[in-house]
Every structure is written in C-alpha cells, then in structure tokens.
Design a protein around this motif. Structure first.
Motif, PDB file in Angstrom:
ATOM      1  N   ASN A 109       0.945  -1.224   0.169  1.00  0.00           N
ATOM      2  CA  ASN A 109      -0.374   0.161  -0.265  1.00  0.00           C
ATOM      3  C   ASN A 109       1.447   1.657   0.091  1.00  0.00           C
ATOM      4  OD1 ASN A 109      -2.839  -1.447   0.029  1.00  0.00           O
ATOM      5  ND2 ASN A 109      -2.722  -1.426   1.943  1.00  0.00           N
ATOM      6  N   LYS A 110       2.185   1.255  -0.188  1.00  0.00           N
ATOM      7  CA  LYS A 110       3.250   2.557  -0.142  1.00  0.00           C
ATOM      8  C   LYS A 110       3.156   2.476  -1.627  1.00  0.00           C
ATOM      9  CE  LYS A 110       7.166   3.761   2.400  1.00  0.00           C
ATOM     10  NZ  LYS A 110       8.366   2.744   3.433  1.00  0.00           N
ATOM     11  N   SER A 111       3.812   4.272  -1.110  1.00  0.00           N
ATOM     12  CA  SER A 111       4.290   4.467  -2.684  1.00  0.00           C
ATOM     13  C   SER A 111       5.593   5.167  -2.011  1.00  0.00           C
ATOM     14  CB  SER A 111       3.061   6.020  -3.188  1.00  0.00           C
ATOM     15  OG  SER A 111       3.035   6.870  -2.351  1.00  0.00           O
ATOM     16  N   PRO A 112       6.516   5.403  -3.465  1.00  0.00           N
ATOM     17  CA  PRO A 112       7.572   6.297  -3.329  1.00  0.00           C
ATOM     18  C   PRO A 112       7.646   7.607  -2.162  1.00  0.00           C
ATOM     19  CG  PRO A 112       7.708   4.426  -4.996  1.00  0.00           C
ATOM     20  CD  PRO A 112       6.107   4.883  -4.537  1.00  0.00           C
ATOM     21  N   THR A 113       8.814   7.968  -2.139  1.00  0.00           N
ATOM     22  CA  THR A 113       8.975   9.647  -2.061  1.00  0.00           C
ATOM     23  C   THR A 113       9.114  10.021  -3.439  1.00  0.00           C
ATOM     24  OG1 THR A 113      11.038   9.348  -2.134  1.00  0.00           O
ATOM     25  CG2 THR A 113      10.346   8.415   0.168  1.00  0.00           C
ATOM     26  N   TRP A 114       8.490  11.533  -4.174  1.00  0.00           N
ATOM     27  CA  TRP A 114       8.811  12.171  -5.700  1.00  0.00           C
ATOM     28  C   TRP A 114       9.099  13.283  -5.232  1.00  0.00           C
ATOM     29  CZ3 TRP A 114       5.580  14.962  -7.686  1.00  0.00           C
ATOM     30  CH2 TRP A 114       4.314  14.860  -7.202  1.00  0.00           C
ATOM     31  N   ASP A 115       9.510  13.529  -6.639  1.00  0.00           N
ATOM     32  CA  ASP A 115      10.217  14.951  -6.702  1.00  0.00           C
ATOM     33  C   ASP A 115       9.862  16.036  -7.987  1.00  0.00           C
ATOM     34  OD1 ASP A 115      12.321  13.981  -7.523  1.00  0.00           O
ATOM     35  OD2 ASP A 115      13.761  15.447  -6.432  1.00  0.00           O
ATOM     36  N   GLN A 116       9.622  16.717  -7.762  1.00  0.00           N
ATOM     37  CA  GLN A 116       9.450  17.301  -9.109  1.00  0.00           C
ATOM     38  C   GLN A 116       9.814  18.880  -9.798  1.00  0.00           C
ATOM     39  OE1 GLN A 116       5.329  16.420 -11.336  1.00  0.00           O
ATOM     40  NE2 GLN A 116       5.210  18.535 -12.359  1.00  0.00           N
ATOM     41  N   VAL A 117      10.864  18.874 -10.609  1.00  0.00           N
ATOM     42  CA  VAL A 117      10.877  20.691 -11.055  1.00  0.00           C
ATOM     43  C   VAL A 117      10.313  20.595 -12.183  1.00  0.00           C
ATOM     44  CG1 VAL A 117      12.920  21.871 -11.727  1.00  0.00           C
ATOM     45  CG2 VAL A 117      12.585  19.505 -10.167  1.00  0.00           C
ATOM     46  N   ASP A 118       9.872  22.332 -12.228  1.00  0.00           N
ATOM     47  CA  ASP A 118       9.280  23.199 -13.303  1.00  0.00           C
ATOM     48  C   ASP A 118       9.578  24.503 -13.658  1.00  0.00           C
ATOM     49  OD1 ASP A 118       7.212  21.103 -12.952  1.00  0.00           O
ATOM     50  OD2 ASP A 118       5.496  22.249 -11.852  1.00  0.00           O
ATOM     51  N   ALA A 119       8.927  24.962 -14.844  1.00  0.00           N
ATOM     52  CA  ALA A 119      10.082  25.846 -15.266  1.00  0.00           C
ATOM     53  C   ALA A 119       8.752  26.646 -15.985  1.00  0.00           C
ATOM     54  CB  ALA A 119      11.130  26.372 -15.209  1.00  0.00           C
ATOM     55  N   ARG A 120       8.846  28.507 -16.211  1.00  0.00           N
ATOM     56  CA  ARG A 120       8.766  28.858 -17.125  1.00  0.00           C
ATOM     57  C   ARG A 120       8.706  30.339 -17.290  1.00  0.00           C
ATOM     58  NH1 ARG A 120       3.198  27.889 -16.687  1.00  0.00           N
ATOM     59  NH2 ARG A 120       2.127  29.983 -16.722  1.00  0.00           N
ATOM     60  N   LEU A 121       8.350  30.820 -18.540  1.00  0.00           N
ATOM     61  CA  LEU A 121       8.991  32.617 -18.684  1.00  0.00           C
ATOM     62  C   LEU A 121       7.281  33.019 -19.178  1.00  0.00           C
ATOM     63  CD1 LEU A 121      12.013  31.985 -20.795  1.00  0.00           C
ATOM     64  CD2 LEU A 121      11.536  32.933 -18.619  1.00  0.00           C
ATOM     65  N   LEU A 122       7.532  33.983 -18.476  1.00  0.00           N
ATOM     66  CA  LEU A 122       6.248  34.904 -18.921  1.00  0.00           C
ATOM     67  C   LEU A 122       6.946  36.099 -19.125  1.00  0.00           C
ATOM     68  CD1 LEU A 122       2.921  35.516 -16.800  1.00  0.00           C
ATOM     69  CD2 LEU A 122       4.104  37.118 -18.138  1.00  0.00           C
ATOM     70  N   TRP A 123       6.780  36.215 -20.851  1.00  0.00           N
ATOM     71  CA  TRP A 123       6.507  38.258 -21.129  1.00  0.00           C
ATOM     72  C   TRP A 123       5.825  38.572 -21.352  1.00  0.00           C
ATOM     73  CZ3 TRP A 123      10.338  41.299 -22.506  1.00  0.00           C
ATOM     74  CH2 TRP A 123       9.857  42.087 -23.336  1.00  0.00           C
ATOM     75  N   LYS A 124       5.520  39.756 -21.020  1.00  0.00           N
ATOM     76  CA  LYS A 124       4.047  41.341 -21.050  1.00  0.00           C
ATOM     77  C   LYS A 124       4.627  42.147 -21.493  1.00  0.00           C
ATOM     78  CE  LYS A 124       1.769  40.891 -17.233  1.00  0.00           C
ATOM     79  NZ  LYS A 124       1.236  40.683 -15.961  1.00  0.00           N
ATOM     80  N   ALA A 125       4.089  42.634 -22.680  1.00  0.00           N
ATOM     81  CA  ALA A 125       4.235  43.991 -23.357  1.00  0.00           C
ATOM     82  C   ALA A 125       3.505  44.872 -22.016  1.00  0.00           C
ATOM     83  CB  ALA A 125       3.188  44.561 -24.633  1.00  0.00           C
ATOM     84  N   LYS A 126       4.391  46.011 -22.940  1.00  0.00           N
ATOM     85  CA  LYS A 126       4.171  47.476 -21.525  1.00  0.00           C
ATOM     86  C   LYS A 126       2.765  48.289 -21.261  1.00  0.00           C
ATOM     87  CE  LYS A 126       6.542  51.281 -20.719  1.00  0.00           C
ATOM     88  NZ  LYS A 126       7.841  52.957 -21.074  1.00  0.00           N
ATOM     89  N   ASP A 127       1.970  47.175 -23.066  1.00  0.00           N
ATOM     90  CA  ASP A 127       0.374  48.170 -22.498  1.00  0.00           C
ATOM     91  C   ASP A 127      -0.243  47.303 -21.747  1.00  0.00           C
ATOM     92  OD1 ASP A 127       0.931  46.323 -24.746  1.00  0.00           O
ATOM     93  OD2 ASP A 127       0.096  48.037 -26.165  1.00  0.00           O
ATOM     94  N   ASP A 128       0.826  45.894 -21.607  1.00  0.00           N
ATOM     95  CA  ASP A 128      -0.008  45.202 -21.257  1.00  0.00           C
ATOM     96  C   ASP A 128      -1.681  44.283 -22.265  1.00  0.00           C
ATOM     97  OD1 ASP A 128      -1.093  43.411 -18.844  1.00  0.00           O
ATOM     98  OD2 ASP A 128      -2.521  44.483 -17.859  1.00  0.00           O
ATOM     99  N   LYS A 129      -1.554  44.703 -23.093  1.00  0.00           N
ATOM    100  CA  LYS A 129      -1.805  43.843 -23.599  1.00  0.00           C
ATOM    101  C   LYS A 129      -2.027  42.620 -24.385  1.00  0.00           C
ATOM    102  CE  LYS A 129      -4.586  47.670 -25.523  1.00  0.00           C
ATOM    103  NZ  LYS A 129      -4.872  48.477 -27.370  1.00  0.00           N
TER     104      LYS A 129
END
Length: 953
Positions: free
Chosen positions: A845-865
C-alpha cells in the motif's frame, strides 16, 4: 521523528526556509502586496484571518505555473489530491470513495455554492479570480459541513470598463486550448461577462501496444461556456448571477479515466485453482471462495489463457503474456480502453444582497445538474494479459474480456441566507441558515462479450425468490440479463443547518470569537441489484468440468446479496428500511434505505494582535460529517451499508507575522482527535451455498473508533530585493489510527511483515471460544505455511491513507523590466514523502517518495495587452505518485507466477519475462502464497507548451 521533535525542526525551518501561499508581486518595489480573502464571509486581509489558509490568485498562478489542483497540492501544506478519482484530502482526512451518499471531508464551494466535486478548482485563470483553501473544520460559517476544510473557488466578475481577451495554447501530446472572454457595462446599472473554453488533447501519455487501440492518459475534448450578469438595482439592492454549461467527449482522460492505476507487475496468470486445493488441503475439502465476485477476477480470468492449461489462445497484443507496464507506466497492452463523457452539465449561482443600515442580508441560490458517463476495463482488467478467447476442455470457447459502464446522474440545489454585521465597533456577528437537496442515480453494470451466450440463459442453479423476507418463496430463476453484474441505486439527500458566529474586541490586542451550528442530514432511497456467476470454478465448487458455462444466480443468496449480517435474509441492517424484496420477472433484488444524522458543532477562538504586523491565535473547533450508505459502484446490497456520523475535536495554534513588508511568515500547529472516521474497507462474510462453505469479501464503511492527526505547517513569502520573489512551504503530518480492528483482505491470513493479528495461528487452529468472531476459514491457503485462517488485525499505529509525513515546495521568480515590456522567469521544486493508499501500513500500500521540477517564462508587453508564456512541467521526466499505492489479492491465488509441477511444495516459477523483481513482490514465498499485486497512481510525465494571450481592451 516524534511530533515534539518535528515541532523543533519546523521552528528551525521557519528561520531558514521561505514559503507561503500565492500573492501578487509588485514589480516596482519589494513590498509584499496585500491579499484580500473572504474566508469568513467578509473581506479581510489574509494576514488578519485566524484560519490557516492558502490562497492562489490568478496572477500568481500564471507566474508560478499553478495550472491544476495537483499543482496546488505542492504549495498547500497538508493538501493531497488524486487526479484520477477527483478526491481531496487535508491533514490526513479525505474522501476515499466515489459513493455519492458519502459526504466529502473537504467541502467545495464555487462562488458560495456547494459542489460534490473539486475539479473546478483547477479551471483556467481566465475564469477564476482566486482559489482559497481553508484547512481545518469550517462547520460554523459554511453551508455544508466541512470536517477537514474547504476549497473556495471565486470567479472573475464582470468589469466596470470594457474588456476582451483571447488565449491560445499548444503543447506536446497535441494539446491545444482556445479560450476567450468579453466583459463590461451594458448600462449604468448592469454589467455582464461571457467566456468560453475549448480544450483538446488527442495523444495520451500512455501508449497502448495493442493494434488499433488508442493511447490513454489525459486524452481530452471539452467545452465550457459561462455567462454572468451583475445588476445594481439601487444603492441597497444588488444581484450577481452565473450560468455555466459543460460538455466532455474525452477518451481516456479526466476524472475516472486512470482509476485502474499502474501495476508494474507480471500479469496474473492463474491456472487451475482446483489443482492447488486438492494438493494442499489435508482434509480434502472442496469448499470454495467467491471473493472474486468482488475483485479483479469476477469475470472469466483472462490469465487462464496464459496458464498453459488452455488451447487456441487468441491474444490482443503482440507482446503476448508480457505486461509492458512492467517496464514503464507510460506503456500498456490493454484490449479495452476508458472513455469519459459528460454529455451535459449545468451550473447556476446567484447572489442577492441587501445593504441595510447596520448589516447585509445575502441570499445565495445555486445548484448543479450533470450526467457523468465512464466506460472502462473492470478493476482487474489492467492486470490481465489481454486474452481475447481460449478453449478449455474438448471444445468450450471462453471470451473472458469484460468492461464496465458507470454513470452518475446527479442534481443538487442549495439555498443559503447570511446576515452579516457592517457597523464599526468591537462587536461583529454573522448568522445564517442553509438548506440543501440532492437526488442522484448511480447505475453501474458490466459489459460482457455478446458471443458468450451463457449470460442470457436461465440459470439452473441459484436461489431465486419471489416477495420479501419470510414471505419470499423459491421460484425458477429468470433468464440472464446479458451481464454478470447490474446495480441501480437511486438516492436523495436533504440537509439543513442554522449557525451563528460573533467576535468581540477586548481592547487593541485581544479578540474573542465563538460560534455554534446545528446540522441535520437525511438520506433515503433504493438500490436494485442482480449478480450472476458463469464459467468460474467457484460457480460449481470446483466440480468438473473446471469451466462449466452454466450460469449461477447469486442474487438471492444471503451470503452474497444481504439483508443482514449473513445469518439470514430477514435480519435487517441498520439504515435499511424493511426487508429485501425480489422480483421473479427481472431477477433483481431491491432494498430501501432511510436514515438521519444530526449534530451541534462550533468553534472558539482567541486572537492576539500585539502590533499591526502580527496575529497569533488559538482555536478549538468541533467538526462533523454525516454518516451515509455504502451503495452503488461495485457493491451488492452490502452486509454493512450504514455508517455512523464522524466527528473531530480540532485544536490549533497559529502565528502570522510580517517583517518590514518584505518577509511574511505563517505557522500553524494542530492536533485533531477523530471519532468514527469513515473509511471504506473490505470485510469478510461467510455462509453456505449448495451444501458447501463459501466466503466473500465486500466493502463497507468502517467507522474507525479512534484516530488522530497532528502536525505543523510553515509558510513564508519573501521579497528580498526588487523584482525577486521566493515562496515555499513545509508540512509535517502525523496521522494514525489509535483504536480499531479489521481483516486485511490483501493479506487475510496476516502472514505479511508488519501484520498484527489479535490471535495466533495456533489459537485459530485450536478453535474454541478464544477465537469467536475471528479465524474464518481461508480455503485457498489451507496447508500452506501461515495459511488456512483469515485473522483480524489491530489497526493501532497504522497511518491514515494519503497522508505523506513530509512535504516541501519552493519556488522563485524574477522579473526583468525592459522598454517594450517585462520578462518573468520562474522555477519551482516540490518533494513528497511516502504515502499509504489503505489503512494497513504495508509494502503493497506504500507509494515511494518523489519530487518534481517545473519552469516557465512569462513575457508581458508594456501596454499589458500581449503576453507569451512558455512552460515545462516535470523537467526531468520523473515518475510521481498523487496518492498512496493499493494492494490486491488476486483470486486468493498465486499472482505473477505460474504454478509449478508440485504446488504443495510451493514450486512457483517466474514466467518468461526477464529477471525476477522481488522488490515489486514478483517472487518470494509469502508473496507466492498470497498472490499480492501492487498498483500505483501516477502524475503526468514531462509536458511543455506555449501560450499566447491578447487583450483587445
């Protein structure tokens, strides 16, 4: 690690590690922006609410990459979510079944309206403004009781000025999303909003090697649309309403689609049970076990085709009898696939608010009506070798594949009235009343191969009755219904409550709060079921021929379809309204249910405000969850359908502190004492049929007498310099049973390491009064070491399911400002401890330990559009586990192995599949005897994609 030592470790962690829930980051300063929540029915700063809360704004979700409920579990201490079953746990307490008459431990509210599912909390940020997750009992201020906590989902509302936005996403596995929204004023009193979403993923995470079969895992095709209207009738009266429509046309994607899990074991290749019995039963008894009617092998065992005892075997996969999942969770050779459909789902929420001189009156009306339809392989279908047909005896053809058809036709409506004080002053109060009504039908049946004509003929054996109770008389069994199993529950649920809470400020530093609530719940309805047996040794007690295609009707057998505890069909269990009745025309047995539960609960809190940046609090809360019935799904007029109400006494200490507006720390310590915790568990019933001893395992809601959960949670948000934000959290849960007893149906003879039987094997063999109520005969293991008797075990010290002891998450994001706009980079890391998927703290009934790494980039124009988001989740493509594992005892037989020439000598031989894998339970004396399999439930592999957004205005 003891609880006391953990508290000391956590205190050190608070000084060294940073972590908290989501807040919006200011790009012009390193000052933490204030987050306003409505956790206590009025707008307050998160840091001023004496409740442990994790809140996720749409802006922070976009930055950190919190795209689903599973992502929220990383950044919410104590939260666990099973994606495949849509079940939520908080601080060790959660939902462990999809039986709709069992209330959820964590209540879900969409814009103040209670829902029975949590999946909406993972909706796109185009639709949601904020998600608040409240930890601990919330029984005073919320409509439905929330013994473990509540998830508040708050929609984006119509805007004061014109707004329009479109978004498009494309990712690997051919995943695409198109969505858009328009909003704004229609005149000086009316505002409106319209939004739509279409999501599709045509390629699944899991490749099916069976020719012609589609891939599985997140295969989606969904559409959602909602319309909102906001009307300001006058300065005192206002209204907001939302109407939503959902349609799913998923393949193997969405809740329920991966409920079979991943089993990295060799296929179950059971051979002749009778051969093993005759070789190992010293008494020569030919008793049989019908446990498989409720387990993986309820249908014809496909593995028999690979046992070497069958001929003319037709396999679906070119991999033969080899389980390709043995190598990877992302491969299967399954001849059947899952399909998830929601032909229609309608939601409505409406708030009417009147602003009186000293208080607000708010009426909240809402409800949901949906039709959920799931088709898939039966529970053990993912663990068989895909045999399509084979021949036994001279010329008997068997078509062993079986599927299931499961539906939920569910509708519920709620009415809530709140009166909230609005005056300035030391005394503040809230009063409310709540009414909820639900009606659902939850039919489920198996789907057999139509070429197997035996399912349609009239059974010559079985106990078929006409009437009810002592008036029932034996009659000729009607013809089969073309399938083995058919259950049709129809249940109503009515709940009402009255509650109030008041707070009083004792000067500038202390505030006292108290609240009371009365709740009443009634559940009533019917369940109709029919159960047949065909082509199994159990059908004829192992009599030759081994596979006789003559059906046996079990619907009237009081050891299978129960009106009592196994001693007679006229013993009526608690919660059952009258005796079981039998229809001689259709062969269905019908039972009525009716029961009520009620409780008085409440809370008491002391708040300490030594300065504007500090809140300390101590609280006590009494939580309640109504009882229910274990009906529907794969139950069959259960022997023990009724469960008592569940209660908890919850104590909590909390500290919320902000340092210089750049460092924010939240700490919570809690101790819960549970009574009658409702946990589904298999129990063993015994009786006789046709003069032979039989036993069967059935699931019931076991009210665990006593258990407790205690732990510590640390959340801190740090913005050390301009444009840099670091968030993280840590939680420790020590949740275990302190009193309880049950049979582990995976290891019924208590032979596995860690077993704690209350009687020794010698006592069982001796018999007598010392073992009354225990030591049930376990026929498949007679003559084997440690076998022969099913033994009750103590549950004391076992972990509660799905409560990983330790959980850590940390994320950092940094924003670069340029003339044309800004670029924000974010990376997050999460780690999770072992978890158990069932009450017994065992390897299977035992699940192992685990880990995860995520990453992202967000570009936002100056006028927010204009915005562009690129993301990668699970960068290193690691296997994760969103809940504990579960073990299965397949057929009460040897699993993973072929019988050797001398079963009595335990001559078990691995199939031709490569090296043995003892760590997975593939080989070993005890494993060989018990036939134990292990199933995991996985998070997605590496995914990545690109999202484009454009705001017109």
């Amino acid at each position: 690690m003891t609880f006391r030592h953990c508290l000391l470790a956590s205190s050190g962690l608070l000084a060294a590690v940073v972590g908290t829930s989501a807040h919006a980051q200011s790009s012009s300063t390193n000052t933490i922006a204030e987050l306003v929540v409505t956790a206590e029915k009025r707008e307050q700063s998160l840091q001023d609410v004496p409740v442990a809360i994790s809140a996720f704004t749409s802006e922070q979700r976009d930055i950190v990459g919190i795209q689903s409920i599973q992502d929220m579990t990383n950044f919410t201490p104590g939260l666990q979510y099973s994606t495949s079953t849509d079940r939520v746990s908080l601080r060790g307490l959660g939902r462990l079944t999809n039986v709709l008459s069992a209330d959820a431990s964590v209540a879900n509210y969409a814009d103040g309206v209670y829902e029975t599912f949590a999946v909406r909390a993972g909706s796109s940020t185009l639709f949601l403004d904020r998600v608040e997750i409240l930890r601990g009992p919330q029984g005073t201020l919320y409509g439905r009781n929330a013994i473990a906590g509540a998830i508040n989902i708050l929609s984006r509302r119509p805007t004061d000025s014109p707004y329009a936005e479109v978004r498009a996403t494309y990712g690997n596995y051919n995943r695409s999303i198109l969505e858009g929204a328009v909003s704004g004023p229609l005149n000086d009193k009316v505002k409106a909003r319209l939004a739509v979403n279409w999501e599709r993923q045509s390629k699944g995470y899991i490749k099916n090697t069976v020719p012609g079969m589609p891939s599985e895992g997140n295969v989606l095709d969904s559409f959602y649309a909602e319309a909102q209207i906001d009307v300001q009738f006058s300065e005192k009266l206002e209204m907001w309403s939302k109407f939503g429509f959902t349609n799913w046309r998923h393949g193997a994607g969405g809740p329920g689609s991966q409920s079979a899990g991943w089993s990295p074991e060799i296929f179950n290749l059971d051979g002749s049970r009778k051969a093993l019995r005759s070789a190992t039963n010293p008494n020569g008894a030919d008793a049989f076990d019908i446990t498989e009617f409720y387990s993986e092998a309820t249908h014809f065992n496909p593995g028999f085709g690979c046992s070497g005892l069958a001929t003319n075997v037709v396999l679906a996969s070119p991999d033969g009898c080899r389980n390709v999942s043995y190598d990877s969770p992302w491969k299967i050779n399954r001849p059947n696939t899952y399909n998830v459909r929601v032909p229609n789902a309608y939601t409505v929420a409406s708030h009417w608010t009147y602003h009186a001189d000293n208080f607000d009156i708010k009426y909240i009306l809402g409800g949901v009506r949906y039709w959920y339809h799931l088709k898939g392989t039966t529970p053990g279908g993912s663990q068989d070798p895909g045999v399509l047909q084979y021949t036994v005896g001279a010329a008997t053809t068997v078509y062993p594949q079986e599927r299931f058809d499961y539906q939920e036709r569910n509708g519920f409506i709620s009415n809530e009235l709140n009166i909230v004080s609005t005056t300035e002053g030391p005394f503040q109060w809230i009063a409310g009343a709540y009414y909820y009504h639900q009606h659902y039908r939850q039919p489920v049946h198996t789907i057999e191969d139509p070429r197997q004509a035996g399912w349609n003929i009239s059974p010559p054996f079985g106990v078929c009755l006409d009437g009810a109770g002592v008036a029932a008389t034996p009659v000729t069994c009607p013809a089969g219904i073309g399938r083995r199993f058919d259950n049709r529950p129809s249940v109503s649920n009515t709940s009402y409550a009255f509650y109030g809470q008041a707070s009083y400020d004792l000067g500038d530093q202390l505030t006292l709060t108290g609240g009371l609530r009365y709740s009443h719940d009634r559940k009533y309805g019917t369940e109709k079921a029919r159960l047949l047996c065909l082509g199994l040794p159990a059908c004829l007690g192992g009599l030759a021929p081994e596979f006789a295609l003559i059906p046996l009707d079990l619907t009237g057998v009081n050891t299978v379809v129960a009106a009592g505890s196994g001693t007679g069909i006229d013993v009526i269990p608690k919660g059952v309204d009258g005796p079981t009745t039998f229809d001689p025309t259709t062969g269905f047995a019908t039972r009525k249910y009716d029961a009520s539960w009620s409780a008085v609960t409440g809370t008491a809190k002391v708040e300490w405000h030594p300065d504007d940046d500090t809140l300390g609090y101590a609280s006590y809360a009494r939580g309640y969850r109504s009882g229910g019935f274990n009906i529907g799904i794969f139950t069959v007029l259960s022997f023990l359908p009724y469960s008592k109400e569940e209660t908890v006494d919850a104590f909590e200490l909390g500290l919320k502190k902000t340092f210089g507006r750049t460092l924010q720390t939240n700490v919570a310590l809690y101790h819960y004492s549970y009574q009658n915790l409702q946990i589904p568990i298999s129990v063993v019933q015994t009786g006789s049929l046709m003069g032979q001893t039989i036993s069967q395992g059935t699931t019931s809601f076991y009210n665990t007498p006593k258990s407790r959960s205690q732990g510590v949670e640390v959340e801190v948000l740090w913005q050390p310099i301009r444009n840099l934000q670091i968030i993280a959290n840590y939680s420790y849960i020590d949740a275990e049973i302190t009193k309880g007893f049950a049979v582990d149906t995976v290891d019924p003879t208590a032979a596995q390491p860690g077993a704690k039987p209350i009687h020794t094997l010698a006592e069982c063999q001796a018999g007598g009064a010392a073992v009354q109520g225990d030591c049930v005969l376990d026929e498949p293991t007679l003559g084997l070491p440690g076998g022969g008797f099913q033994r009750i075990q103590s549950l004391k010290g076992n972990d509660l399911p799905n409560a990983p002891r330790n959980k850590i998450a940390i994320a950092a994001n940094y924003t670069w400002d340029f003339e044309p706009g800004s670029l924000t980079a974010s990376v997050s890391y999460s780690w999770r401890d072992n978890a158990y998927g069932a009450l017994f703290e065992r390897w299977y009934n035992k699940s192992p330990t685990w880990d995860q790494v995520d990453a992202r980039l967000l570009w936002k124009a100056k006028d927010d559009k204009f915005e562009i988001i690129g993301y990668v989740k699970n960068i290193f493509d690691k296997i994760g586990y969103d809940q504990g594992a579960t073990g299965y005892r397949v057929d009460g037989q040897v699993t993973n192995l072929l019988y050797g020439a001398n079963p009595a000598g335990l001559a078990c031989s691995p199939v031709a599949q490569g090296a043995a894998n003892p760590a997975a339970g593939s080989v070993g004396t005890i494993y060989c005897i018990q036939g134990i399999r292990k199933t995991y439930y996985n998070t997605p592999p590496r995914t990545y994609g690109l999202e484009l957004r454009y705001k017109f205005f």
